[in-house]
Design an enzyme around this catalytic site. Structure first.
Site, mmCIF file in Angstrom:
data_model
loop_
_atom_site.group_PDB
_atom_site.id
_atom_site.type_symbol
_atom_site.label_atom_id
_atom_site.label_comp_id
_atom_site.label_asym_id
_atom_site.label_seq_id
_atom_site.Cartn_x
_atom_site.Cartn_y
_atom_site.Cartn_z
ATOM 1 N N GLU A 301 0.825 -1.218 0.000
ATOM 2 C CA GLU A 301 0.000 0.000 0.000
ATOM 3 C C GLU A 301 0.854 1.262 0.000
ATOM 4 O O GLU A 301 0.443 2.298 -0.493
ATOM 5 C CB GLU A 301 -0.923 0.029 1.229
ATOM 6 C CG GLU A 301 -2.224 -0.689 1.000
ATOM 7 C CD GLU A 301 -3.269 -0.411 2.070
ATOM 8 O OE1 GLU A 301 -3.038 0.400 2.983
ATOM 9 O OE2 GLU A 301 -4.344 -1.043 1.997
ATOM 10 N N HIS A 330 8.718 -26.624 0.483
ATOM 11 C CA HIS A 330 8.068 -27.722 -0.220
ATOM 12 C C HIS A 330 6.922 -27.227 -1.083
ATOM 13 O O HIS A 330 6.054 -27.999 -1.472
ATOM 14 C CB HIS A 330 7.599 -28.754 0.811
ATOM 15 C CG HIS A 330 8.736 -29.239 1.662
ATOM 16 N ND1 HIS A 330 9.472 -30.362 1.359
ATOM 17 C CD2 HIS A 330 9.320 -28.693 2.769
ATOM 18 C CE1 HIS A 330 10.439 -30.508 2.260
ATOM 19 N NE2 HIS A 330 10.364 -29.497 3.124
ATOM 20 N N LYS A 444 -13.279 1.368 -1.820
ATOM 21 C CA LYS A 444 -14.210 1.468 -0.688
ATOM 22 C C LYS A 444 -15.453 2.259 -1.108
ATOM 23 O O LYS A 444 -16.581 1.916 -0.786
ATOM 24 C CB LYS A 444 -13.551 2.212 0.477
ATOM 25 C CG LYS A 444 -12.561 1.426 1.311
ATOM 26 C CD LYS A 444 -12.110 2.337 2.470
ATOM 27 C CE LYS A 444 -11.188 1.673 3.453
ATOM 28 N NZ LYS A 444 -10.805 2.535 4.563
HETATM 29 O O1 PA5 Z 1 -3.443 1.255 5.829
HETATM 30 C C1 PA5 Z 1 -4.531 1.727 5.612
HETATM 31 O O2 PA5 Z 1 -4.755 2.945 5.669
HETATM 32 C C2 PA5 Z 1 -5.728 0.832 5.279
HETATM 33 O O3 PA5 Z 1 -5.383 -0.494 5.148
HETATM 34 C C3 PA5 Z 1 -6.767 0.951 6.404
HETATM 35 O O4 PA5 Z 1 -6.170 0.552 7.602
HETATM 36 C C4 PA5 Z 1 -7.994 0.093 6.122
HETATM 37 O O5 PA5 Z 1 -8.565 0.426 4.886
HETATM 38 C C5 PA5 Z 1 -9.029 0.268 7.233
HETATM 39 O O6 PA5 Z 1 -9.359 1.624 7.353
HETATM 40 P P1 PA5 Z 1 -10.025 2.204 8.672
HETATM 41 O O7 PA5 Z 1 -9.084 1.993 9.798
HETATM 42 O O8 PA5 Z 1 -10.258 3.649 8.371
HETATM 43 O O9 PA5 Z 1 -11.305 1.462 8.872
#
Ligand code: PA5
Length: 455
Positions: A301, A330, A444
């Site tokens: 990310e 394996h 989202k």
């Molecule tokens: O790293 C990130 O920002 C994302 O993976 C969020 O943690 C994830 O989308 C969950 O978002 P939130 O904590 O706002 O529910």
């Protein structure tokens, strides 16, 4: 005992795996000024508090509040702690739980768990899994920690809505505050409004905040990871000391001293100069398997970006892959050795396991098992690791190794903190915004619209 984790990149160098696969001394020399320049920018960003993950471990007030709340909740004797959250709101807790609690922890008696609750991290919306958790964890005996930084994530909100109904029906709405704890954005004008704030107000829930300048995948040392850690009896002081120790080692831009920057340089050069656009994280310890999962999100990310900081279309990022030694020898090593030479393989080694397990003198009629008889599983694991590294070297596959003297709060915190700093440095080298995730946000929004909500 020296608790420092150690980095070994010898097998990623051209001297070990040759050209064009290994990094040459000249390439290291060339990247050094870029590291120094990026270090200066990162230091400024830290100073300006643009990004806050570096200093979470120092936040005395936040640690006091999670530890006090945990002490209070622990006195009430809950059987289960259920985390409702996804992505960065869940992966850190899963990584710490697998690393620092004994294997099969939830199957242990309460006494063996030292009166700490069982842990269920619900990071998906599979109805079968969620229903099963509901059957296994009766709300009367359960504390739910709903974690969403934005406070708007559909998956987490749906989980909470189900849990609220269950508590209202089985325990009563008036008991909500005894069963639900909220972790979300701070309440401030510059923070996007979180749905969890009105919920907390309505039911008078205990509330923790994730600082605005800390993104989900960098939040493990905030209350996101630290309240569950305190509830589960993890060594919070050790975790904080581990962060501090690694922070100190990362204070310099000198590649010989700074393990995070050295790793960032290796991974970046592997991707951009050696065509290794896959980064495998392969722990040789079951307890670190979910650290590899956490790393996958952090690396993917943070660095998988379409646009550079200068607005150019760049499509950067290595694909992080998770593997487990010896199990995946394996399943994966055939590909890693004889498939495309497009990977840097990060091996996580544990020097000393918490136990020694002897392989006894049995099956005596089978002479070819003599080499195992009287040895230990520990030795066998070390030999498998060494064998894999040497075999990878023979196939000219670069390896970068991280060695933990043993597994505890101190060393695991060092590891996670180092990987965070490494990611921040790598983002600078790629010249992308490490800390946003526009690709996740769009998905989202589309999902929300498909459900009839607002995008
Ligand atoms: O790293 C990130 O920002 C994302 O993976 C969020 O943690 C994830 O989308 C969950 O978002 P939130 O904590 O706002 O529910």
């Amino acid at each position: 005992m020296n608790q420092d984790i150690r980095i070994d990149i010898a097998r990623a160098k051209s001297a070990a795996v040759g050209q064009p696969h290994g990094i040459t001394p000249a390439e290291f020399d060339e990247i050094e000024p870029h590291i120094a320049e990026a270090h200066a920018i990162l230091c400024k960003e830290r100073e300006n508090k643009a990004y806050g993950f570096w200093d979470l471990y120092k936040d005395e007030a936040a640690f006091q509040s999670v530890e006090n709340a945990a002490a209070d909740f622990l006195n009430r004797g809950y059987e289960n702690l259920v985390i409702l959250g996804i992505g960065g709101s869940a992966l850190g807790t899963t990584a710490l739980t697998t690393a620092l609690l004994p294997p099969f922890y939830n199957l242990m008696t309460r006494r063996r768990r030292k009166n700490h609750p069982r842990i269920f991290v619900m990071d998906n919306i599979d109805p079968v899994t969620f229903r099963t958790m509901m059957r296994l964890c009766s709300p009367e005996k359960t504390l739910y920690n709903v974690i969403s930084k934005s406070g708007g994530t559909a998956e987490t909100m749906s989980q909470l809505m189900i849990v609220v109904e269950m508590i209202e029906k089985k325990v009563g709405a008036e008991a909500m505050a005894e069963h639900v704890v909220v972790t979300s954005n701070p309440r401030s004008d510059d923070a996007p409004p979180s749905h969890l704030h009105p919920v907390a107000d309505q039911y008078k829930l205990t509330e923790f905040t994730v600082p605005l300048n800390v993104g989900g995948r960098f939040s493990v040392f905030s209350p996101v990871g630290m309240f569950p850690a305190a509830m589960l009896g993890m060594d919070i002081d050790g975790i904080r000391e581990g962060c501090a120790a690694m922070d100190q080692r990362c204070a310099t831009s000198d590649l010989k001293e700074n393990p995070a920057y050295l790793r960032a340089a290796v991974q970046y050069l592997m991707d951009t100069a050696k065509d290794k656009n896959i980064s495998v994280m392969m722990p040789y310890a079951d307890s670190l398997r979910d650290v590899a999962d956490w790393y996958r999100q952090l690396w993917a990310e943070s660095l998988g970006k379409r646009w550079s900081l200068d607005g150019e279309e760049v499509y950067t990022g290595q694909t992080p892959v998770k593997a487990l030694g010896a199990t995946d020898q394996h399943s994966q090593i055939q590909l890693y050795r004889e498939g495309p030479n497009d990977k840097i393989i990060n091996i996580l080694e544990v020097r000393k396991f918490d136990t020694n397990l002897r392989i006894p003198d049995t099956l005596g009629s089978i002479k070819s098992l003599d080499y195992l008889r009287g040895s230990t599983m520990n030795k066998l694991m070390a030999a498998e690791l060494r064998g894999t590294m040497d075999a990878l070297k023979l196939s000219k596959r670069p390896v970068s190794r991280i060695v933990l003297p043993r597994i505890n709060g101190h060393t695991v915190a060092q590891l996670l903190y180092m990987l965070e700093v490494e990611t921040a440095m790598a983002g600078r080298l790629y010249n992308v915004n490490t800390f946003d995730q526009p690709g996740v946000e769009e998905g989202k929004q589309i999902a929300r619209r498909l459900m009839g909500g607002q995008g």
